[in-house]
Design an enzyme around this catalytic site. Structure first.
Site, PDB file in Angstrom:
ATOM      1  CE  LYS A  77     -57.252  -6.187 -15.321  1.00 17.67           C
ATOM      2  NZ  LYS A  77     -56.773  -6.140 -16.678  1.00 17.67           N
ATOM      3  CD  GLN A 121     -57.196  -3.979 -19.592  1.00 18.70           C
ATOM      4  OE1 GLN A 121     -56.918  -4.058 -18.416  1.00 18.70           O
ATOM      5  NE2 GLN A 121     -57.809  -4.950 -20.233  1.00 18.70           N
ATOM      6  CG  ASP A 171     -51.815  -9.432 -17.609  1.00 19.79           C
ATOM      7  OD1 ASP A 171     -52.738  -9.837 -16.867  1.00 19.79           O
ATOM      8  OD2 ASP A 171     -51.941  -8.479 -18.408  1.00 19.79           O
TER       9      ASP A 171
END
Ligand code: NAP
Length: 283
Positions: free
Chosen positions: A51, A95, A118
């Site tokens: 990322k 995460q 997300d």
């Protein structure tokens, strides 16, 4: 035809980089993505590194906050609250998975909906199912982009999604439905799974079992999207949920693992961060 998510994501990231390069003059800064990594699980470390690399390519500011495995839930929620209040932060991603003593549900719900890059926040999920403006979850969004880029007509097709997780299976099914496919969702209790999957003109597999889908489960000419990321027990190499070598000759379109859905997920994360940034500028 093998759809390379690697190639498509490289093109899309390059387009995004050109767009982001115009932002300092237009808006005075570039989008800022903050990624929180708890612990040092090698899989999570590698996703977070990916990322950060993608952010660099696109020209997005990326901050990775690393915290030890034993961080308390309270402390993690405080960090998120600070980032929510920080106007210079456009996207927040924690995460997953988190250590057991921390509630993922609480953490996801604590992220401001407008910074939830997300697309996992309950309000974003609800908005998706109600066809309202929302942040689309990255993996499902990437899958639809791949299908469109490959020229696959989705409308009117029979699609089967194996897997019903909140992160992949359910939102993929919803996005296919939005594109007017007729969608069946299969799962671990589905009876006669091969009978169901052989009906699929578009088959999306998100289970997490190496080479689970065998050639007899796929009809000639089907479009096969493999979301799974597993280790092949024989070779130790990365592999999908689909037996690629056996199914590739039968499928009209197929995605490889690695180099398929994975790179598109990160690409869509970049896109979501830009979208969150732009929505804020337009307010
Ligand atoms: P998950 O939450 O574990 O869900 C797995 C789903 O598969 C469940 O719905 C389960 O059914 C179903 N399933 C399990 N065994 C089955 C069987 N024998 N027959 C039919 N269905 C079965 O996993 P996930 O988070 O959705 O992830 C799935 C895979 O995608 C994993 O390999 C993950 O690493 C990968 N992934 C890849 C990306 C990417 O960017 N490439 C992103 C996210 C996830 P039940 O609901 O009945 O238990």
């Amino acid at each position: 035809m093998i759809i390379s998510g690697k190639e498509l994501s490289a093109q899309l990231k390059s387009d995004m980089a050109q767009e982001v390069a115009t932002f300092p003059e237009k808006y005075g800064r570039v989008p800022h993505l903050v990624v929180i990594l708890v612990g040092d699980d090698p899989g999570s470390v590698s996703y977070v590194t990916g990322k950060a690399k993608a952010s660099e390519v696109v020209g997005i500011k990326n901050t990775t906050i690393r915290k030890p495995e034993n961080i308390s839930e309270e402390e993690l929620l405080e960090i998120i609250a600070r980032l929510n209040a920080d106007d210079t932060v456009d996207g927040i991603l924690v995460q997953l998975p988190l250590p057991r003593h921390i509630s993922e549900e609480k953490v996801i719900a604590a992220i401001d909906k407008s910074k939830d890059v997300d697309g996992f926040h309950p309000l974003n999920v609800a908005a998706l199912w109600q066809k309202q403006e929302c942040v689309l979850p990255c993996t499902p969004k990437g899958i639809i982009k791949m299908l469109k880029r490959a020229g696959v007509e989705i409308s009117g097709k029979r699609a089967v999604v194996i897997g019903r997780s909140n992160i992949v299976g359910l939102p993929v099914a919803k996005l296919l439905l939005n594109e007017n496919a007729t969608v069946t969702i299969a799962h671990s209790r589905t009876k006669n799974l091969p009978e169901v999957t052989r009906e699929a003109e578009i088959l999306v597999v998100a289970i997490g079992r190496p080479k689970f889908v065998t050639a007899d489960m796929v009809s000639e000419g089907a479009v096969v999207i493999d979301v799974g990321v597993n280790r092949d027990p024989e070779t130790g190499k990365l592999c999908g949920d689909v037996d690629f070598a056996a199914i590739e000759p039968k499928a009209s379109v197929i995605t490889p693992v690695p180099g398929g859905v994975g790179p598109m997920t990160i690409c869509c994360l970049m896109e979501n961060t830009i979208e969150c940034f732009l929505r804020k500028q337009q307010k």
